[in-house]
Scaffold this motif. Structure first.
Motif, PDB file in Angstrom:
ATOM      1  N   ARG A   1      10.451   2.750  -5.213  1.00  0.00           N
ATOM      2  CA  ARG A   1      11.427   1.679  -5.386  1.00  0.00           C
ATOM      3  C   ARG A   1      12.139   1.885  -6.715  1.00  0.00           C
ATOM      4  O   ARG A   1      11.634   2.599  -7.596  1.00  0.00           O
ATOM      5  CB  ARG A   1      10.744   0.314  -5.374  1.00  0.00           C
ATOM      6  CG  ARG A   1       9.865   0.045  -6.586  1.00  0.00           C
ATOM      7  CD  ARG A   1       9.272  -1.357  -6.546  1.00  0.00           C
ATOM      8  NE  ARG A   1       8.444  -1.617  -7.724  1.00  0.00           N
ATOM      9  CZ  ARG A   1       7.743  -2.739  -7.911  1.00  0.00           C
ATOM     10  NH1 ARG A   1       7.759  -3.687  -6.987  1.00  0.00           N
ATOM     11  NH2 ARG A   1       7.021  -2.901  -8.998  1.00  0.00           N
TER      12      ARG A   1
ATOM     13  N   ALA B   1      11.866  -2.895 -10.565  1.00  0.00           N
ATOM     14  CA  ALA B   1      12.389  -3.725  -9.478  1.00  0.00           C
ATOM     15  C   ALA B   1      13.894  -3.918  -9.582  1.00  0.00           C
ATOM     16  O   ALA B   1      14.433  -4.991  -9.295  1.00  0.00           O
ATOM     17  CB  ALA B   1      11.671  -5.074  -9.440  1.00  0.00           C
TER      18      ALA B   1
ATOM     19  N   HIS C   1      15.014   1.072  -1.442  1.00  0.00           N
ATOM     20  CA  HIS C   1      13.796   1.851  -1.640  1.00  0.00           C
ATOM     21  C   HIS C   1      14.073   3.282  -1.158  1.00  0.00           C
ATOM     22  O   HIS C   1      15.078   3.548  -0.480  1.00  0.00           O
ATOM     23  CB  HIS C   1      12.644   1.241  -0.858  1.00  0.00           C
ATOM     24  CG  HIS C   1      12.046   0.031  -1.521  1.00  0.00           C
ATOM     25  ND1 HIS C   1      12.770  -1.107  -1.804  1.00  0.00           N
ATOM     26  CD2 HIS C   1      10.764  -0.223  -1.946  1.00  0.00           C
ATOM     27  CE1 HIS C   1      11.977  -1.997  -2.381  1.00  0.00           C
ATOM     28  NE2 HIS C   1      10.762  -1.491  -2.487  1.00  0.00           N
TER      29      HIS C   1
ATOM     30  N   GLU D   1       9.866   4.227  -9.217  1.00  0.00           N
ATOM     31  CA  GLU D   1       8.430   4.111  -9.409  1.00  0.00           C
ATOM     32  C   GLU D   1       7.792   3.934  -8.034  1.00  0.00           C
ATOM     33  O   GLU D   1       8.486   3.641  -7.053  1.00  0.00           O
ATOM     34  CB  GLU D   1       8.103   2.916 -10.313  1.00  0.00           C
ATOM     35  CG  GLU D   1       8.576   1.585  -9.756  1.00  0.00           C
ATOM     36  CD  GLU D   1       8.481   0.452 -10.774  1.00  0.00           C
ATOM     37  OE1 GLU D   1       8.338   0.736 -11.976  1.00  0.00           O
ATOM     38  OE2 GLU D   1       8.555  -0.718 -10.355  1.00  0.00           O
ATOM     39  N   MET D   2       6.481   4.122  -7.962  1.00  0.00           N
ATOM     40  CA  MET D   2       5.797   3.953  -6.691  1.00  0.00           C
ATOM     41  C   MET D   2       5.920   2.500  -6.237  1.00  0.00           C
ATOM     42  O   MET D   2       5.719   1.572  -7.021  1.00  0.00           O
ATOM     43  CB  MET D   2       4.323   4.344  -6.817  1.00  0.00           C
ATOM     44  CG  MET D   2       4.106   5.803  -7.166  1.00  0.00           C
ATOM     45  SD  MET D   2       4.767   6.960  -5.930  1.00  0.00           S
ATOM     46  CE  MET D   2       3.727   6.570  -4.515  1.00  0.00           C
ATOM     47  N   ALA D   3       6.247   2.306  -4.982  1.00  0.00           N
ATOM     48  CA  ALA D   3       6.353   0.952  -4.437  1.00  0.00           C
ATOM     49  C   ALA D   3       4.957   0.415  -4.137  1.00  0.00           C
ATOM     50  O   ALA D   3       4.054   1.176  -3.762  1.00  0.00           O
ATOM     51  CB  ALA D   3       7.195   0.951  -3.173  1.00  0.00           C
ATOM     52  N   PRO D   4       4.728  -0.890  -4.281  1.00  0.00           N
ATOM     53  CA  PRO D   4       3.411  -1.469  -4.009  1.00  0.00           C
ATOM     54  C   PRO D   4       3.137  -1.532  -2.507  1.00  0.00           C
ATOM     55  O   PRO D   4       4.039  -1.416  -1.668  1.00  0.00           O
ATOM     56  CB  PRO D   4       3.517  -2.870  -4.607  1.00  0.00           C
ATOM     57  CG  PRO D   4       4.973  -3.201  -4.520  1.00  0.00           C
ATOM     58  CD  PRO D   4       5.694  -1.898  -4.754  1.00  0.00           C
ATOM     59  N   ALA D   5       1.862  -1.742  -2.187  1.00  0.00           N
ATOM     60  CA  ALA D   5       1.452  -1.814  -0.776  1.00  0.00           C
ATOM     61  C   ALA D   5       2.194  -2.913  -0.033  1.00  0.00           C
ATOM     62  O   ALA D   5       2.502  -2.767   1.163  1.00  0.00           O
ATOM     63  CB  ALA D   5      -0.059  -2.027  -0.690  1.00  0.00           C
ATOM     64  N   ALA D   6       2.493  -4.011  -0.724  1.00  0.00           N
ATOM     65  CA  ALA D   6       3.199  -5.112  -0.057  1.00  0.00           C
ATOM     66  C   ALA D   6       4.563  -4.662   0.440  1.00  0.00           C
ATOM     67  O   ALA D   6       5.019  -5.091   1.507  1.00  0.00           O
ATOM     68  CB  ALA D   6       3.341  -6.299  -1.007  1.00  0.00           C
ATOM     69  N   ALA D   7       5.225  -3.782  -0.313  1.00  0.00           N
ATOM     70  CA  ALA D   7       6.538  -3.292   0.107  1.00  0.00           C
ATOM     71  C   ALA D   7       6.410  -2.391   1.329  1.00  0.00           C
ATOM     72  O   ALA D   7       7.296  -2.374   2.193  1.00  0.00           O
ATOM     73  CB  ALA D   7       7.207  -2.543  -1.036  1.00  0.00           C
TER      74      ALA D   7
ATOM     75  N   GLN E   1       4.295  -2.776   3.759  1.00  0.00           N
ATOM     76  CA  GLN E   1       4.177  -3.680   4.895  1.00  0.00           C
ATOM     77  C   GLN E   1       5.489  -4.398   5.166  1.00  0.00           C
ATOM     78  O   GLN E   1       5.892  -4.557   6.330  1.00  0.00           O
ATOM     79  CB  GLN E   1       3.057  -4.684   4.655  1.00  0.00           C
ATOM     80  CG  GLN E   1       1.663  -4.052   4.622  1.00  0.00           C
ATOM     81  CD  GLN E   1       0.587  -5.085   4.394  1.00  0.00           C
ATOM     82  OE1 GLN E   1       0.258  -5.411   3.252  1.00  0.00           O
ATOM     83  NE2 GLN E   1       0.045  -5.620   5.461  1.00  0.00           N
TER      84      GLN E   1
ATOM     85  N   PRO F   1      -1.142   1.462   3.482  1.00  0.00           N
ATOM     86  CA  PRO F   1      -1.375   2.710   2.753  1.00  0.00           C
ATOM     87  C   PRO F   1      -2.265   3.646   3.573  1.00  0.00           C
ATOM     88  O   PRO F   1      -3.214   3.222   4.213  1.00  0.00           O
ATOM     89  CB  PRO F   1      -2.077   2.236   1.473  1.00  0.00           C
ATOM     90  CG  PRO F   1      -1.590   0.830   1.280  1.00  0.00           C
ATOM     91  CD  PRO F   1      -1.466   0.263   2.669  1.00  0.00           C
TER      92      PRO F   1
END
Length: 203
Positions: free
Chosen positions: A83, A87, A92, A118-124, A126, A133
């Motif tokens: 992403r 933020a 993305h 940067e690496m996107a979080p797991a929530a993104a 989903q 993941p």
């Protein structure tokens, strides 16, 4: 075979304002593996799916490969979901790379002209791809609104293999697809897959 389900961002195109798209809406509407495979079949895209125990490591994945179309010569990937840094604005980025490709996130972003990421979080994962993941895959683009996720594909991966292999939204299945078939599928969803030329591995 049923038609693809209407998505929330398609409702209202004929008049009035389109509803806002939320992560909860995308999770609710997320495609299933069976639905994904049905979409491929409806488009006449050649695909062969193998069911197996869930895989969580490269070693577990490699143990399956002799049973897959193309055998050990088929193309396998690592997939990075990124992403904008801090933020920031913009889509993305899903980077689909040759499994053995060694490249830093910063170098990848420069090659893709993506700015700082940067690496996107797991929530993104989903929210936008409808996957967990361990099951990140270009097939997750079936759940992404056009324009929300930019997808870049390692040109070497797509050029050098007759078959490429990806999880069809879950890590307990692997689907083999021709590179041209993958591109046609992504384009049918309204996405614009981009080839990404990267330098060969050192040595």
């Amino acid at each position: 075979m049923g038609l693809p389900r209407a998505r929330p961002w398609e409702a209202g195109r004929r008049g009035g304002r389109m509803p806002a798209i939320t992560g909860d809406m995308i999770r609710t509407m997320a495609e299933t593996p069976a639905g994904l495979l049905a979409r491929l079949a409806a488009l006449g895209i050649e695909a062969i799916t193998t069911e197996h125990a869930p895989v969580f490591t490269v070693a577990e994945s490699q143990a399956l490969r002799a049973k897959l179309p193309g055998g050990t010569d088929g193309g396998h990937s690592k997939n990075l979901f990124l992403r904008p840094a801090k933020a920031g604005p913009g889509p993305h980025l899903l980077a689909v790379l040759e499994e053995t490709r060694q490249v830093s996130v910063n170098a990848l972003a420069r090659a893709a002209g993506a700015g700082r990421v940067e690496m996107a979080p797991a929530a993104a994962l989903q929210d936008l791809l409808g996957v967990l993941p361990g099951a990140v895959t270009p097939f997750g683009m079936v759940n992404a609104p056009p324009g929300a996720v930019r997808i870049v594909l390692d040109a070497g991966l797509m050029r050098d293999h007759a078959w490429v292999h990806f999880h069809p939204l879950v890590n307990s299945m692997t689907t083999a697809i021709r590179p041209a078939g993958l591109l046609r599928f992504l384009e049918s969803l309204g996405h614009r897959p981009e080839p990404l030329e990267l330098p060969p591995p050192a040595g």
